[in-house]
Scaffold this active site. Sequence first.
Site, mmCIF file in Angstrom:
data_model
loop_
_atom_site.group_PDB
_atom_site.id
_atom_site.type_symbol
_atom_site.label_atom_id
_atom_site.label_comp_id
_atom_site.label_asym_id
_atom_site.label_seq_id
_atom_site.Cartn_x
_atom_site.Cartn_y
_atom_site.Cartn_z
ATOM 1 C CG HIS A 16 48.044 26.998 19.341
ATOM 2 N ND1 HIS A 16 48.612 25.770 19.083
ATOM 3 C CD2 HIS A 16 46.879 27.018 18.645
ATOM 4 C CE1 HIS A 16 47.825 25.080 18.269
ATOM 5 N NE2 HIS A 16 46.766 25.815 17.981
ATOM 6 C CE LYS A 40 40.091 16.136 16.063
ATOM 7 N NZ LYS A 40 40.655 17.494 16.153
ATOM 8 N NE ARG A 89 45.659 28.287 11.111
ATOM 9 C CZ ARG A 89 45.577 26.962 11.189
ATOM 10 N NH1 ARG A 89 46.634 26.258 11.535
ATOM 11 N NH2 ARG A 89 44.462 26.348 10.897
ATOM 12 C CB SER A 127 48.794 20.888 16.161
ATOM 13 O OG SER A 127 48.526 21.947 17.033
HETATM 14 O O1 PNS Z 1 42.069 23.193 17.862
HETATM 15 P P1 PNS Z 1 40.800 22.831 17.169
HETATM 16 O O2 PNS Z 1 40.715 21.324 16.968
HETATM 17 O O3 PNS Z 1 40.574 23.610 15.909
HETATM 18 O O4 PNS Z 1 39.597 23.238 18.180
HETATM 19 C C1 PNS Z 1 38.248 22.970 17.876
HETATM 20 C C2 PNS Z 1 37.343 23.219 19.087
HETATM 21 C C3 PNS Z 1 37.826 22.451 20.291
HETATM 22 C C4 PNS Z 1 37.334 24.692 19.409
HETATM 23 C C5 PNS Z 1 35.893 22.784 18.688
HETATM 24 O O5 PNS Z 1 35.937 21.510 18.116
HETATM 25 C C6 PNS Z 1 34.937 22.778 19.868
HETATM 26 O O6 PNS Z 1 34.576 23.799 20.395
HETATM 27 N N1 PNS Z 1 34.527 21.553 20.284
HETATM 28 C C7 PNS Z 1 33.672 21.339 21.431
HETATM 29 C C8 PNS Z 1 32.276 20.900 21.001
HETATM 30 C C9 PNS Z 1 31.410 22.097 20.701
HETATM 31 O O7 PNS Z 1 31.259 23.000 21.502
HETATM 32 N N2 PNS Z 1 30.804 22.106 19.485
HETATM 33 C C10 PNS Z 1 29.953 23.185 19.064
HETATM 34 C C11 PNS Z 1 30.694 24.259 18.307
HETATM 35 S S1 PNS Z 1 30.978 23.758 16.647
#
Ligand code: PNS
Length: 161
Positions: A16, A40, A89, A127
Amino acid sequence: MIAIYPGSFDPITLGHIDIVERGAMLFEKVIVAVLSNPSKQPLFTVEKRIEQITQCTKHIHNVEVDSFVGLTVDYAKLHDAGVLLRGLRVLSDFEKELQMAHTNKTLNQEIETVFLATTKEYSFLSSSIVKEIAQFGGAIDHLVSQNIVEDMQQKYLDNSD
Ligand code: PNS
């Protein structure tokens, strides 16, 4: 152009940080935005993750760290950001990332998703992998920064009795 780098960062890894460093060279400002997701059960609280990320990115002058609830595009709009930054990745990331990028585009056409290819040496890193190794006492100092190593040791020591 301001970029948002959204994620769970539970905890932030060297992979990251690599994306933040490279994003900060491309954009005027990068806001690392920790998703506060009530559904979560994270290892670290949002406040702790903000503290960890702030410590790990203090060498980069144009980075801010924050948290958000709700939709990433709404958070981006609120902060005048035109870009969502994500690392890719391996091929298996692509499906979920493309789905998110398309979804976000339908929600706000003005916000672009920009992918950076994760540096090869971190292409296996997540993570979840860090948590799995740490809970069994394995070495993680090549995967996360020193402050996170200490936080993880503390966390698993606290939970050991
Ligand atoms: O580190 P991660 O868990 O892969 O991140 C995922 C994240 C936070 C980028 C994604 O879950 C997100 O954007 N969540 C917020 C809700 C949202 O905007 N949803 C619409 C897009 S799918």
